[in-house]
Design an enzyme around this catalytic site. Structure first.
Site, PDB file in Angstrom:
ATOM      1  N   HIS A 141       7.868   8.478   4.291  1.00 51.32           N
ATOM      2  CA  HIS A 141       6.613   9.238   4.466  1.00 51.32           C
ATOM      3  C   HIS A 141       6.751  10.697   4.024  1.00 51.32           C
ATOM      4  O   HIS A 141       5.771  11.435   4.052  1.00 51.32           O
ATOM      5  CB  HIS A 141       6.052   9.165   5.904  1.00 51.32           C
TER       6      HIS A 141
ATOM      7  N   GLU B 132      -0.662  -2.242   5.125  1.00 47.84           N
ATOM      8  CA  GLU B 132       0.279  -2.190   6.251  1.00 47.84           C
ATOM      9  C   GLU B 132       0.148  -0.869   6.991  1.00 47.84           C
ATOM     10  O   GLU B 132       0.297  -0.802   8.204  1.00 47.84           O
ATOM     11  CB  GLU B 132       1.716  -2.374   5.756  1.00 47.84           C
ATOM     12  N   GLU B 133      -0.116   0.200   6.240  1.00 43.36           N
ATOM     13  CA  GLU B 133      -0.130   1.537   6.845  1.00 43.36           C
ATOM     14  C   GLU B 133      -1.362   1.768   7.715  1.00 43.36           C
ATOM     15  O   GLU B 133      -1.504   2.826   8.321  1.00 43.36           O
ATOM     16  CB  GLU B 133      -0.046   2.621   5.763  1.00 43.36           C
TER      17      GLU B 133
ATOM     18  N   ASP C 190       0.806  -1.231   0.000  1.00 48.25           N
ATOM     19  CA  ASP C 190       0.000   0.000   0.000  1.00 48.25           C
ATOM     20  C   ASP C 190       0.834   1.274   0.000  1.00 48.25           C
ATOM     21  O   ASP C 190       1.982   1.304   0.429  1.00 48.25           O
ATOM     22  CB  ASP C 190      -0.979   0.006   1.180  1.00 48.25           C
TER      23      ASP C 190
HETATM   24 ZN   LIG Z   1       5.122   3.650   6.286  1.00 46.66          ZN
HETATM   25 ZN   LIG Z   2       6.372   0.979   5.365  1.00 46.41          ZN
END
Ligand SMILES: [Zn+2]
Ligand SMILES: [Zn+2]
Length: 435
Positions: free
Chosen positions: A404, A167-168, A101
């Site tokens: 990020h 995952e996020e 993701d």
């Molecule tokens: Zn991340």
């Molecule tokens: Zn990550």
């Protein structure tokens, strides 16, 4: 000789060759597949999808895995894809995991393959970017699948490729990502004996591997504290109970947990308040203040201790002022610490050093206060998670845009090391644990 075979989707398949032990052939196979892995990564980077929306990514991955002739299962925990490669010799089952993701970040890298994708996110339209490098994870694992398929006949056991969605995070859904895949049986049939995963990381030079036994990433728990007082005129605070001063005292009180209450020689920890909301007007003390934050620890016992201490600190400070504090800690939605199995990590230390290009290219002191749901796999089976440096030569990893960030960059040259690492760890694990 290995032959390249171009197939309709433009994917590249390494012809199956046999002879030398797989361990020796994997490195050169990784070098051969590297240009394709880079191209796949660029494609994925230009087409990012948010958590639980990884439909096109999953289709791209599944097509590749089917063309390799693997047993492919799609739709696991949403858009998860799982494939099994059965080796030519009997042995255990090793899993390799990549998360798929992207994030609600508007890309600002200026790359020719930069994302221009937007998506609805809450009540806003946001840019979407692979700002955490999960595009690299997917491409690396596609490459490792290709390399391991080429040495299939010599593998002593099976490899399960796990392409994971979300995952996020997808809070407030009850479960997602790794947790949901495990609930849907991803570690069964065939039963997984060990698992490996990696994360690309900006704070190390390209191709350097960060690796250690024990905790590598923190647990992460959502924290919400609702302080209730009694509304009054701000000129006459004694006529009510002020939740704003109580919220301020709680914010400071929480900081004494790490500095005064937990043994700092044992393990680091963090609690941070990120939002405080209360009141509508300058001359009115409100009834209520809501604060949210996060708790990070590296040890399950310290994590449990934190839950008790945060709750006690908030409730008792509020009580002292005649207010109340209601504490919600989302352990059910949080991630446990990512803790590498000590035995497995020690056992694979020589493999990591070899694929990185020598022990001097392995950083043993790497730890992050970020968190990862790879931890759920590690709670079920022995697992090792490591960091792959992706900051190109000539740039200072200390000042490189971090994961990020809208300017986060992945050096293409690191991908080959990633493929080699994943494929070698799988092949070596099978070889060393074969009957
Ligand atoms: Zn991340
Ligand atoms: Zn990550």
């Amino acid at each position: 000789m290995r032959n390249w075979m171009r197939i309709c989707s433009g994917l590249v398949v390494l012809a199956n060759v046999s002879g030398a032990a797989p361990i020796e052939r994997i490195d050169s196979l990784a070098t051969e597949v590297a240009p394709a892995v880079i191209a796949w990564r660029h494609h994925l980077h230009a087409h990012p999808e948010l958590s639980n929306q990884e439909e096109q990514t999953a289709a791209y991955v599944a097509t590749h895995l089917r063309e390799l002739g693997l047993e492919v299962q799609t739709g696991v925990a949403g858009h998860g894809v799982v494939a099994v490669l059965r080796g030519g010799k009997p042995g255990p089952v090793v899993a390799l995991r990549a998360d798929m993701d992207a994030l609600p970040v508007t890309e600002d890298t200026g790359l020719p393959y930069a994302s221009t994708v937007t998506a609805d996110y809450g009540d806003k339209t946001v840019g979407v970017m692979h700002a955490c490098g999960h595009d690299a994870h997917v491409a690396i694992l596609m490459g490792a699948a290709e390399v391991l398929t080429a040495v299939r006949a010599d593998l002593a056991g099976s490899v399960k490729f796990i392409f994971q969605p979300a995952e996020e995070g997808a809070w407030p859904a009850p479960a997602w990502g790794a947790k949901q895949m495990i609930q849907e049986g991803v570690l069964e049939d065939p039963k997984v004996d060990a698992i490996f995963g990696l994360h690309v990381w900006s704070s190390m030079p390209s191709g350097v591997i960060g690796f250690r036994p024990g905790a590598v990433m923190a647990s992460s728990d959502f924290l919400r504290i609702t302080v209730r007082g009694r509304q009054t005129h701000a000129a006459a605070p004694w006529a009510g109970v002020d939740p704003i001063t109580v919220a301020a005292q709680i914010t400071l009180g929480l900081q004494t947990i790490a500095s005064r209450q937990v043994n700092i020689l044992h393990t680091p920890s963090v609690v941070s308040i990120g939002t405080i909301h209360g009141g509508d007007r300058n001359n009115i003390i409100p009834d209520e203040v809501e604060m949210t934050g996060t708790i990070r620890t590296y040890d399950p016992a310290v994590r449990a201790e934190y839950h008790a201490r945060v709750t006690r600190t908030a409730e008792r400070i509020a009580e002292a002022a005649g207010a109340t504090a209601e504490v919600y800690i989302g352990a059910d939605t949080g991630y446990a610490a990512t803790i590498n199995d000590t035995g497995l990590a020690e056992e694979m230390t020589d493999v990591i050093a070899r694929v990185a290009g020598g022990a001097e290219r392995v950083k043993r002191d790497v730890r992050s206060t970020g968190s990862e749901d790879f931890s759920f796999f590690q709670q079920a089976v022995p697992g090792v998670f490591f960091f792959l440096g992706v900051t190109a030569e000539g740039q200072d990893p200390a000042t490189a845009a971090p994961n990020h960030s809208p300017r986060f960059l992945v050096d293409d040259a690191a991908l080959e090391t990633g493929v080699r690492a994943m494929a070698q760890l799988a092949a070596e694990y099978l070889e060393r644990h074969a009957p």
